[in-house]
Design an enzyme around this catalytic site. Structure first.
Site, short mmCIF file in Angstrom:
data_model
loop_
_atom_site.label_atom_id
_atom_site.label_comp_id
_atom_site.label_asym_id
_atom_site.label_seq_id
_atom_site.Cartn_x
_atom_site.Cartn_y
_atom_site.Cartn_z
N MET A 29 0.85 -1.19 0.00
CA MET A 29 0.00 0.00 0.00
C MET A 29 0.89 1.25 0.00
O MET A 29 0.46 2.32 0.43
CB MET A 29 -0.93 -0.02 1.21
CG MET A 29 -1.87 -1.22 1.16
SD MET A 29 -3.41 -0.97 2.03
CE MET A 29 -2.84 -0.75 3.69
N LEU A 32 6.66 2.92 1.59
CA LEU A 32 7.57 1.78 1.68
C LEU A 32 8.70 2.01 2.69
O LEU A 32 9.21 3.13 2.82
CB LEU A 32 8.17 1.48 0.29
CG LEU A 32 7.14 1.20 -0.80
CD1 LEU A 32 7.84 0.87 -2.11
CD2 LEU A 32 6.18 0.08 -0.42
N HIS A 33 9.07 0.94 3.36
CA HIS A 33 10.18 0.98 4.32
C HIS A 33 11.01 -0.28 4.15
O HIS A 33 10.73 -1.10 3.25
CB HIS A 33 9.65 1.14 5.75
CG HIS A 33 8.58 0.16 6.10
ND1 HIS A 33 8.81 -1.18 6.20
CD2 HIS A 33 7.26 0.32 6.34
CE1 HIS A 33 7.69 -1.81 6.51
NE2 HIS A 33 6.73 -0.92 6.59
N THR A 34 11.98 -0.47 5.03
CA THR A 34 12.90 -1.61 4.87
C THR A 34 12.18 -2.95 4.92
O THR A 34 12.65 -3.93 4.34
CB THR A 34 13.99 -1.56 5.97
OG1 THR A 34 14.36 -0.19 6.12
CG2 THR A 34 15.20 -2.34 5.61
N HIS A 36 9.32 -3.60 3.48
CA HIS A 36 8.90 -3.86 2.10
C HIS A 36 10.10 -4.19 1.21
O HIS A 36 10.02 -5.09 0.37
CB HIS A 36 8.22 -2.62 1.50
CG HIS A 36 6.96 -2.22 2.19
ND1 HIS A 36 6.86 -1.12 3.00
CD2 HIS A 36 5.72 -2.78 2.18
CE1 HIS A 36 5.64 -1.01 3.45
NE2 HIS A 36 4.92 -1.99 2.98
N ASP A 151 2.13 -9.19 9.44
CA ASP A 151 0.69 -9.43 9.31
C ASP A 151 0.50 -10.94 9.15
O ASP A 151 0.05 -11.42 8.11
CB ASP A 151 0.15 -8.67 8.11
CG ASP A 151 0.31 -7.18 8.29
OD1 ASP A 151 -0.32 -6.63 9.20
OD2 ASP A 151 1.11 -6.57 7.55
N MET A 185 8.88 -2.93 11.91
CA MET A 185 8.76 -1.86 10.90
C MET A 185 7.31 -1.77 10.43
O MET A 185 6.68 -2.79 10.13
CB MET A 185 9.62 -2.18 9.69
CG MET A 185 11.07 -2.10 9.97
SD MET A 185 11.73 -0.64 9.20
CE MET A 185 13.44 -0.81 9.71
N SER A 186 6.81 -0.54 10.34
CA SER A 186 5.46 -0.31 9.86
C SER A 186 5.38 1.12 9.35
O SER A 186 6.04 2.02 9.90
CB SER A 186 4.47 -0.49 11.02
OG SER A 186 3.22 0.09 10.69
O1 PAF Z 1 -0.22 -5.82 3.88
C1 PAF Z 1 -0.60 -4.89 3.15
O2 PAF Z 1 0.10 -3.90 2.92
C2 PAF Z 1 -1.98 -4.98 2.51
O3 PAF Z 1 -2.89 -5.58 3.37
C3 PAF Z 1 -1.97 -5.66 1.14
C4 PAF Z 1 -1.55 -7.12 1.24
C5 PAF Z 1 -1.03 -4.93 0.20
C6 PAF Z 1 -3.37 -5.64 0.54
O4 PAF Z 1 -3.83 -4.32 0.36
#
Ligand code: PAF
Length: 280
Positions: A29, A32-34, A36, A151, A185-186
């Protein structure tokens, strides 16, 4: 780096790729961070072509304020991705494009995986996640798709989704990436003050101690102990702490040596909701 805004542009491009060409998908979504970039790097190592989607999916937000406050850092995201590889394909559609002008989640039956923890506190959240992830998988048709273990519940639900819908893709779970103080990280960490960001590392350190205690104590004892620790914290409000079986995500009743367990936690820090989990 190629940026595609429509499904047709992306699928037309994908159809021009060589037949024997492993395709990896990293749904994000943005902001972006480390965490990702570790998914993107793994996808690059394991596939010839990598698609990163950047799309803030409205149907997975039960809280309008949370959606409105979701950071939009598109230019910085592109710079970060291009510093990793210019060959990454970016998919960044509008909500109308993704949902064909009807922004609505499908209804799934995830057999109870979606009714506990995040599902119990965030109405319809996993129907929204399922809808977008299924749409992306059907569009991109990747060999592998990458999701972070932060997650973990989402990861297990996506595994269930691809089984239920018979989608031929390997779902790869990737380890949680942490700040130097241990905080997972979030994108939401950006919303914390410097002091609170430091204080929020308490979440991970409490999980580490809970893991140690789980070696000798029963689950109820550990859960009560975690609750007590948070009762003493002024700025951190515990929403839930659960210990569950990793496959069913149902709360542990009695420890069984043959099963694997994980502790899950959600905490509010000055209105910012933070989640984390640990293998026990
Ligand atoms: O984990 C996330 O960033 C979101 O839930 C995802 C998997 C991109 C779906 O929108």
């Amino acid at each position: 780096m190629l940026v595609f805004k429509t499904k047709k542009e992306l699928s037309d491009h994908i159809s021009t790729l060589p037949k024997i060409n492993n395709l990896g998908l990293v749904p994000t979504m943005g902001a972006l961070h480390t965490g990702h970039t570790s998914l993107v790097q793994k996808a690059i190592n394991e596939n010839q072509t990598v698609v990163v989607s950047i799309f803030v999916n409205p149907t997975q937000f039960d809280n309008k304020e949370d959606l409105a406050k979701y950071p939009d850092t598109f230019d910085a995201d592109l710079n970060l991705l291009s510093s990793i590889s210019e060959d990454i394909l970016i998919f960044s559609p509008s909500a109308d494009e993704v949902y064909n002008h009807e922004i609505k989640a499908k209804k799934y039956n995830f057999e109870g995986l979606d009714t506990v923890m995040e599902g119990a506190f965030r109405d319809d959240h996993f129907n929204g996640v399922g809808t977008i992830v299924e749409a992306l998988l059907l569009l991109v048709k990747p060999d592998r798709a990458y999701f972070g273990e932060k997650d973990f519940q989402q990861l297990q639900i996506i595994r269930k989704l691809v089984k239920q819908q018979n989608i031929p893709v390997e779902i790869i779970g990737c380890p949680i990436v942490r700040e130097t103080n241990g905080l997972a990280m979030s994108s939401r960490n950006e919303r914390l003050s410097k002091q609170l960001r430091q204080k929020a590392s308490f979440i991970y350190h409490t999980l580490l101690s809970a893991k140690e205690k789980f070696g000798t104590e029963n689950a109820n004892y550990v859960i009560d102990w975690v609750k007590e620790q948070f009762n003493e914290q002024e700025d951190l409000e515990l929403e839930y702490i659960e210990i569950t079986d990793v496959d069913t995500l149902s709360p542990i009743t009695r420890k069984n040596e043959k099963l694997k367990y994980r502790a899950f936690i959600a905490v509010y820090a000055d209105g910012v909701r933070l989640i984390d989990n640990i293998a026990l």
